[in-house]
Write an enzyme that holds these catalytic residues in place. Structure first.
Site, PDB file in Angstrom:
ATOM      1  N   ARG A  56       0.806  -1.216   0.000  1.00  0.00           N
ATOM      2  CA  ARG A  56       0.000   0.000   0.000  1.00  0.00           C
ATOM      3  C   ARG A  56       0.841   1.269   0.000  1.00  0.00           C
ATOM      4  NH1 ARG A  56      -4.811  -2.231   4.035  1.00  0.00           N
ATOM      5  NH2 ARG A  56      -5.823  -3.471   2.419  1.00  0.00           N
ATOM      6  N   GLU A  62      -6.188  -2.256  16.606  1.00  0.00           N
ATOM      7  CA  GLU A  62      -5.469  -1.161  15.959  1.00  0.00           C
ATOM      8  C   GLU A  62      -4.969  -0.136  16.971  1.00  0.00           C
ATOM      9  OE1 GLU A  62      -6.095   2.068  12.299  1.00  0.00           O
ATOM     10  OE2 GLU A  62      -7.654   0.582  12.720  1.00  0.00           O
TER      11      GLU A  62
END
Length: 562
Positions: A288, A376
């Site tokens: 990414r 996260e």
């Protein structure tokens, strides 16, 4: 209102729900709190795509291979203990979810696995290529309904972790519907609030992903790690207008159908940037960070699409093949006036995930006794860039581990709660008044634009210094106590609490980004191009006397053991 529990879980996304389930299974009483509806906020419910785990059902695989790819994506900064935990325990969690009838897609008798960027083989499972997250969240909500010992409270915004004698002993919260303060005594507290992508103008997050957990951890005395590494999803939808569909929906199409990234000259440019990631099996493999770089550079070179991104083309794919792969989605696109057999869509990078977060050990324990974190909200496992598919895996694995370890602590600990320790936060909330105040909603929008323009995918010293100066100015203007509208549901109070957290976390990103004078993974400095081996180290952030403090050291992770 005052509540008491063994384990307080802050955040009810995938990681928080898994933590609550495991803590309850261990015999602890659990309070699962979220500022939105339980199991319907955060990132997991919005995730549409795949989950990485070395099941080896279709292609021979092992967790060590998955670990190797995770470490490669992390560009030398992964905490190998956490990365190994994710890869080693991921398959068991996938199979547990399968037993809970999540509905992983099948290929014959096997769970289907597809090839995602950065992986050396097909490793990623899914439910429906655009519905994995909702299915996961629904399954975990069902398990919560079946479990005992879990009290669930929505519309509860945690304001501060309460610390007594250096130990986390609960929290102070605000009930959003009434504006009333709530105190919660807990023997263990787990931060599972997700990431910080709401800090950016274009993002794929739920509204409540403004970095609350990072701010809570900092004010409680915990360390943050790798905060400079914000991952931008490279092909977020840009144009034409798309209603009722997730902006990051295009990656599954590329997985299955080989969508082509084109610049304004109709040149397929991905291979121009793929030298270090090239594979021989024909799959697109740009990670990414590299894909974000490729699109951004094409735009800077004047070869971008009209809306400021790149074209994504499926015109080479027959309509029958499109419908076989994505029938209902094709109909939804048609309702938006998009025909993939005839039209190009425009895509551009969008803030999607944060590699940094609260620093924890393998038990998900922070440096503050009694305080845990997972999902996260933690940093370290992914280093400088997250491997595709690892996000939901880490929600499962780290959420379960946090619940188990927090429950173990709670079951052997007495309460440390004291009303006096909660008093400073309660006094702050009671100090609210109806004074004139700047438009806080506008201030949030201004901060998002500032972060996108100055602390976005590509940074310079000048931009970062400007950002820090403006963040400090905004923090000074915000004041030390919230304003009040005088209403039960108080939007001024909510915006103030949000901005209080967002400004602190924004600075916790910008300061280490300014210090890191190299380009590595998701942190790219236009004034310092290229990776510098001297920067193969992690940076940690703490809060001391209200001031962000930065520390650096040789890669602080320990090697993983089998």
């Amino acid at each position: 209102m005052h509540l008491e529990t063994d384990v307080l879980v802050i955040g009810a996304g995938g990681a928080g729900m898994y933590a609550a389930l495991e803590a309850a299974k261990a015999g602890a009483s659990v309070l699962l709190a979220d500022r939105s509806l339980i199991g319907r906020g955060g990132a997991t419910v919005m995730a549409q795509m795949t989950v990485a785990a070395a099941l080896g059902e279709q292609t021979p695989d092992s967790w060590e291979h998955h670990l190797s790819d995770t470490l490669a994506a992390g560009r030398g900064l992964c905490d190998e203990r956490l990365a190994a935990l994710l890869c080693r325990e991921g398959p068991a969690r996938i199979r547990e979810m399968d037993a809970w009838k999540v509905g992983w897609a099948r290929d014959g008798d096997h769970i289907a696995q597809i090839h995602a960027p950065g992986h050396d083989r097909p490793r990623c499972v899914y439910v429906d290529v655009l519905s994995t997250g909702p299915a996961v969240s629904r399954t975990l909500r069902t398990q919560l309904n079946l479990a005992g010992g879990i009290r669930r409270i929505g519309d509860l915004a945690i304001v501060d972790i309460v610390i007594r004698d250096g130990i986390a002993c609960g929290a102070v919260a605000v009930h959003l519907a009434t504006g009333e303060p709530v105190t919660i005594a807990a023997k263990s507290t787990i931060i599972a609030t997700g990431g910080l992508t709401r800090l950016y103008r274009r993002n794929s997050a739920s509204f409540n992903m403004g970095g609350d957990g990072y701010a809570l951890a900092l004010r409680a005395g915990a360390e943050l790690i790798d905060m400079e590494f914000v991952q931008f999803f490279p092909i977020g939808h840009l144009a034409p207008r798309l209603v009722g569909m997730d902006p990051i929906m295009w990656d599954p199409f590329r997985y299955k159908l080989g969508g082509k990234l084109l610049n304004s000259e109709m040149h397929e440019f991905e291979d121009d940037y793929a030298a270090q990631d090239a594979r021989s099996d024909g799959h697109y493999v740009l990670t990414r960070d590299r894909a974000t770089y490729a699109i951004t550079k094409e735009v800077e070179l004047g070869r971008g699409s009209p809306a400021g991104g790149a074209y994504l083309s499926f015109k080479h794919v027959p309509e029958a093949q499109l419908r076989r792969a994505f029938g209902p989605v094709i109909d939804k696109l048609a309702a938006n006036g998009i025909d993939l057999t005839q039209q190009l869509v425009e895509v551009a990078p969008i803030a999607h995930y944060h590699m940094g977060g609260v620093r924890v050990d393998e038990a998900m324990q922070t440096g503050v006794p009694g305080l845990y974190a997972c999902g996260e909200a933690i940093g370290g496992a992914n280093g400088a860039n997250r491997l595709s598919g690892n996000a939901i895996t880490e929600a499962f694995v780290f959420g379960a581990r946090a619940g188990q370890c927090a429950a173990k602590t709670a079951m052997h600990a007495g309460t440390h709660w004291s009303d006096a320790s909660a008093a400073p936060t309660l006094d702050m909330l009671r100090a609210s008044d109806t004074r004139d105040t700047p438009n806080l909603a506008v201030a949030v929008t201004h901060l998002q634009a500032l972060m996108a323009d100055k602390v976005g995918p590509f940074r310079t010293q000048d931009k970062l210094v400007e950002a820090i100066v403006e963040i400090d100015r905004m923090a000074g203007e915000l004041g030390a106590a919230p304003p009040s509208s005088g209403q039960s549901f108080d939007p001024l109070l909510i915006d103030w609490l949000d901005l209080r957290n967002m400004l602190l976390v924004a600075k916790a990103v910008a300061v280490p980004a300014l210090a890191r004078t190299e380009s590595r993974g998701a942190h790219q400095r236009d004034d310092h191009p290229g990776l510098d081996e001297a920067w193969t180290l992690n940076q940690t952030v703490t809060l001391s006397g209200g001031i962000i403090a930065l520390a650096q050291g040789a890669n602080i992770s320990k090697k993983a053991s089998a």
